[in-house]
Design a protein around this motif. Structure first.
Motif, PDB file in Angstrom:
ATOM      1  N   THR A 127      36.183  14.901  37.195  1.00 14.91           N
ATOM      2  CA  THR A 127      37.318  14.431  36.389  1.00 14.91           C
ATOM      3  C   THR A 127      38.410  13.851  37.282  1.00 14.91           C
ATOM      4  O   THR A 127      39.015  12.843  36.942  1.00 14.91           O
ATOM      5  N   GLY A 128      38.639  14.466  38.436  1.00 14.80           N
ATOM      6  CA  GLY A 128      39.615  13.898  39.370  1.00 14.80           C
ATOM      7  C   GLY A 128      39.173  12.523  39.850  1.00 14.80           C
ATOM      8  O   GLY A 128      39.981  11.589  39.929  1.00 14.80           O
ATOM      9  N   LEU A 129      37.882  12.403  40.157  1.00 15.96           N
ATOM     10  CA  LEU A 129      37.353  11.112  40.627  1.00 15.96           C
ATOM     11  C   LEU A 129      37.413  10.053  39.515  1.00 15.96           C
ATOM     12  O   LEU A 129      37.647   8.874  39.780  1.00 15.96           O
ATOM     13  N   THR A 130      37.206  10.482  38.280  1.00 14.64           N
ATOM     14  CA  THR A 130      37.319   9.555  37.152  1.00 14.64           C
ATOM     15  C   THR A 130      38.727   8.976  37.090  1.00 14.64           C
ATOM     16  O   THR A 130      38.924   7.764  36.953  1.00 14.64           O
ATOM     17  N   TYR A 132      40.892   8.880  39.541  1.00 14.33           N
ATOM     18  CA  TYR A 132      41.149   8.150  40.786  1.00 14.33           C
ATOM     19  C   TYR A 132      40.626   6.719  40.721  1.00 14.33           C
ATOM     20  O   TYR A 132      41.347   5.758  40.958  1.00 14.33           O
ATOM     21  N   PHE A 133      39.360   6.562  40.361  1.00  8.69           N
ATOM     22  CA  PHE A 133      38.770   5.215  40.391  1.00  8.69           C
ATOM     23  C   PHE A 133      39.235   4.361  39.212  1.00  8.69           C
ATOM     24  O   PHE A 133      39.492   3.174  39.372  1.00  8.69           O
ATOM     25  N   GLY A 134      39.335   4.973  38.047  1.00  8.16           N
ATOM     26  CA  GLY A 134      39.792   4.180  36.906  1.00  8.16           C
ATOM     27  C   GLY A 134      41.196   3.648  37.129  1.00  8.16           C
ATOM     28  O   GLY A 134      41.488   2.479  36.893  1.00  8.16           O
ATOM     29  N   LEU A 135      42.068   4.526  37.609  1.00  6.57           N
ATOM     30  CA  LEU A 135      43.452   4.093  37.807  1.00  6.57           C
ATOM     31  C   LEU A 135      43.580   3.121  38.974  1.00  6.57           C
ATOM     32  O   LEU A 135      44.226   2.080  38.857  1.00  6.57           O
ATOM     33  N   VAL A 274      32.509   7.260  35.865  1.00  6.07           N
ATOM     34  CA  VAL A 274      32.695   7.644  37.264  1.00  6.07           C
ATOM     35  C   VAL A 274      31.457   7.314  38.101  1.00  6.07           C
ATOM     36  O   VAL A 274      31.566   7.008  39.295  1.00  6.07           O
ATOM     37  N   GLY A 275      30.303   7.323  37.455  1.00  5.71           N
ATOM     38  CA  GLY A 275      29.069   7.007  38.168  1.00  5.71           C
ATOM     39  C   GLY A 275      29.048   5.605  38.768  1.00  5.71           C
ATOM     40  O   GLY A 275      28.324   5.347  39.742  1.00  5.71           O
ATOM     41  N   ASP A 276      29.864   4.703  38.229  1.00  5.68           N
ATOM     42  CA  ASP A 276      29.941   3.343  38.787  1.00  5.68           C
ATOM     43  C   ASP A 276      30.454   3.362  40.227  1.00  5.68           C
ATOM     44  O   ASP A 276      30.305   2.371  40.948  1.00  5.68           O
ATOM     45  N   LYS A 282      33.130  10.027  48.423  1.00  3.17           N
ATOM     46  CA  LYS A 282      33.625  10.749  49.593  1.00  3.17           C
ATOM     47  C   LYS A 282      35.086  10.386  49.853  1.00  3.17           C
ATOM     48  O   LYS A 282      35.929  11.259  50.028  1.00  3.17           O
ATOM     49  N   GLU A 283      35.350   9.102  49.841  1.00  2.38           N
ATOM     50  CA  GLU A 283      36.727   8.608  50.041  1.00  2.38           C
ATOM     51  C   GLU A 283      37.654   9.183  48.961  1.00  2.38           C
ATOM     52  O   GLU A 283      38.742   9.679  49.254  1.00  2.38           O
ATOM     53  N   GLY A 284      37.205   9.123  47.710  1.00  2.00           N
ATOM     54  CA  GLY A 284      38.041   9.598  46.611  1.00  2.00           C
ATOM     55  C   GLY A 284      38.312  11.084  46.707  1.00  2.00           C
ATOM     56  O   GLY A 284      39.440  11.550  46.501  1.00  2.00           O
ATOM     57  N   SER A 285      37.269  11.859  47.035  1.00  2.00           N
ATOM     58  CA  SER A 285      37.426  13.312  47.143  1.00  2.00           C
ATOM     59  C   SER A 285      38.415  13.674  48.242  1.00  2.00           C
ATOM     60  O   SER A 285      39.231  14.586  48.091  1.00  2.00           O
ATOM     61  N   GLN A 286      38.337  12.942  49.351  1.00  2.00           N
ATOM     62  CA  GLN A 286      39.260  13.223  50.460  1.00  2.00           C
ATOM     63  C   GLN A 286      40.705  12.920  50.069  1.00  2.00           C
ATOM     64  O   GLN A 286      41.615  13.681  50.379  1.00  2.00           O
ATOM     65  N   ALA A 287      40.891  11.806  49.373  1.00  4.60           N
ATOM     66  CA  ALA A 287      42.252  11.446  48.953  1.00  4.60           C
ATOM     67  C   ALA A 287      42.801  12.492  47.991  1.00  4.60           C
ATOM     68  O   ALA A 287      43.944  12.948  48.117  1.00  4.60           O
ATOM     69  N   LEU A 288      41.975  12.911  47.041  1.00  5.86           N
ATOM     70  CA  LEU A 288      42.419  13.893  46.053  1.00  5.86           C
ATOM     71  C   LEU A 288      42.729  15.235  46.728  1.00  5.86           C
ATOM     72  O   LEU A 288      43.741  15.884  46.429  1.00  5.86           O
ATOM     73  N   ALA A 289      41.867  15.639  47.649  1.00  7.63           N
ATOM     74  CA  ALA A 289      42.086  16.915  48.349  1.00  7.63           C
ATOM     75  C   ALA A 289      43.377  16.849  49.159  1.00  7.63           C
ATOM     76  O   ALA A 289      44.146  17.819  49.216  1.00  7.63           O
ATOM     77  N   GLY A 290      43.628  15.691  49.766  1.00  5.45           N
ATOM     78  CA  GLY A 290      44.855  15.512  50.541  1.00  5.45           C
ATOM     79  C   GLY A 290      46.091  15.655  49.669  1.00  5.45           C
ATOM     80  O   GLY A 290      47.028  16.391  50.004  1.00  5.45           O
ATOM     81  N   TRP A 291      46.092  14.965  48.539  1.00  6.29           N
ATOM     82  CA  TRP A 291      47.250  15.054  47.639  1.00  6.29           C
ATOM     83  C   TRP A 291      47.400  16.476  47.078  1.00  6.29           C
ATOM     84  O   TRP A 291      48.514  16.960  46.873  1.00  6.29           O
TER      85      TRP A 291
END
Lengths: 334, 334
Positions: A127-130, A132-135, A274-276, A282-291
């Protein structure tokens, strides 16, 4: 033996208890390259409704009389894979059951020191990645622009709004209770929030978006999605993530045609899943974890206790009852 | 004195003669940096209907009791600009009148050896550029993909289909008469064409697009635009150029909501207007002129003779009567 939940009837309109059935099945035995996972948390998500129809969509429909699958966090109780050890906490798309035999490629280890295990089903998961990428890939909010998100207190919407704040946007959320509105403004730092059940959304949007709307992150569809259209700015972007208001419609979903609005503003609407973006996880997960670690992104959960309550927790999604991510807690991590 | 056409009443629904008025006004005298242009051809276009409303859109509304403007080709009869000589053939956005005083920045010379002057109002003008940028920048057709275009026999649609053929796509046009269908298939090389007045569009699309639809170039909106939705392929693109079916609606334009379809296929819908691409006009014009000279792009005109017929020619657009570009011939080039 263990309990599992199967889809036994394709829902017509809003799903009901009778569409599901509990079964008692053997726990199963891992073979080489597999592990046995004890289910800790189950993610219940609106998009699963679509998989219950027998229709072509971005993921295959669930088969009748088979176990339902979704995001799961669990703990390895037996490993025949060199990649996992007993007691590892893992996540993957697994069955609605108390234990799963998983191939090593189906799961990944998670770091419960960084965040609680359940966060890997929400802000640090799909859901976080969804959000992240959509926005960021479709919505592309710029500093000072206005971002509106519907379903704002939900698992995806709450992360969308917080990322938009990180990017310096003016953020307005739409949600369905005063409790949620207060949460968005006081806890998550939204600039404004609109209760669509008690306010006229069009009027409230005009009041809270004096410079028009540059990005509308669509989670709900229906009349809420339409109220945004007259306020779109030139070159507005609309990531279309969900349309929960229509998921249970028996008839075709009808409303305002968007073509005229898109032409007037050269606006873009893009559906996505999100599958797109698998290559960017990996990039998205790192950004989310950082924030998350910096305290810029918080998350909320609606936790339902007990495997036996899984069906109710899913059905509750369509009542707009949950704040943040809806999960079911099946067992404790040891 | 000369004749000109003014908008005297904002149309409600379909425009009628009474919304316009002929006036007799002085011809005008060019000052330094200006030229006097004798009108040769006037372009009448569906998008002008939008400018007749008093509503914010991508171009400002026409003012009441003022002359209407659109694309014009004319000939310089008097020049006070070093950039233009008497008898130069020029084009620009000028008034619906027999003579215009134009600033040198408002017009550009055209090469009538390359193509007939009127072509600069169609394939080599704004309509050609509209097709070019909408299809190539938003639609991005790839070799072997399926491109569907509505309003296919119109000024924009006919160029869209031909560019799509240049790009190696399977091209299906939707138009409103058997004559138009024959023209698309026999003259323009479309792979298939559908008469929406005599065929069920959904069925015909399924038959002519066996591999689904990758690009739908939207000119008409309404039910035709909806028939495409169930056939969209993953990552389909919909450039939204026009919605002529709705331009004269008095009520809000309602129909199928698109959100669910966009999510299922991760499809993109983007409105645009040719003005969004002003920085690329030179490149686009060169490409179109090249294809025209190679015989890869043909064009058709519906020419109405005589300035006094301009209003009728405009009203006819909403009857679906014209094949190709609708223009009014006001005078001969000398």
């Amino acid at each position: 033996m263990q309990k599992q939940i199967k889809l036994v009837r394709r829902p017509v309109g809003t799903p009901s208890k009778e569409d599901f059935e509990f079964a008692h099945v053997p726990v199963g035995e891992p073979e080489e390259g597999e592990v046995l996972v004890k289910t800790t948390y189950i993610s219940v998500d609106p998009y699963l409704r679509g998989r219950m129809n027998d229709a072509k969509s971005y993921v295959a429909p669930f088969e009748l009389d088979s176990v339902i699958t979704s995001g799961v966090v669990g703990q390895v109780v037996q490993s025949k894979s060199p990649k996992f050890e007993k007691n590892d906490v893992v996540t993957g798309s697994l069955g609605w059951q108390e234990y799963s035999v998983a191939k090593e490629s189906e799961i990944r280890k998670i770091d419960t020191k960084l965040a609680p295990a359940s966060a890997y089903l929400s802000v640090l998961g799909m859901t976080g990645l969804t959000a992240y990428f959509g926005l960021l890939d479709i919505g592309k909010p710029q500093e000072g622009e206005t971002v509106v998100v519907s379903g704002a207190a939900g698992a995806v919407g709450s992360v969308v709004g917080q990322i938009a704040k990180v990017k310096g946007a003016h953020v307005v959320g739409i949600a369905g209770s005063d409790e949620k509105i207060a949460y968005l403004k006081k806890e998550l730092g939204f600039d404004a929030a609109i209760n669509y059940k008690t306010e006229d959304v069009g009027t409230a949007l005009r009041n809270t978006c004096p410079d028009g709307i540059d990005v509308y992150f669509e989670n709900v569809g229906g009349e809420i999605g339409e109220a945004v259209l007259p306020l779109l700015n030139k070159f507005a972007r609309i990531p279309v993530c969900g349309a929960i208001s229509a998921y249970n419609n028996k008839e075709a979903d009808k409303g305002l045609r968007v073509q005229g609005y898109l032409i007037k503003t050269s606006a873009l609407m893009q559906g996505f899943t999100v599958g797109d973006y698998a290559s960017g996880f990996k990039e998205g997960s790192q950004a989310l974890a950082g924030w998350y670690q910096e305290g810029k992104i918080q998350y909320e959960e609606t936790v339902t206790e007990g495997f036996d309550q899984t069906i109710e927790a899913f059905l509750d999604l369509f009542q707009g009852a949950n704040l943040g991510k809806a999960i079911v807690k099946v067992s404790e991590i040891e």
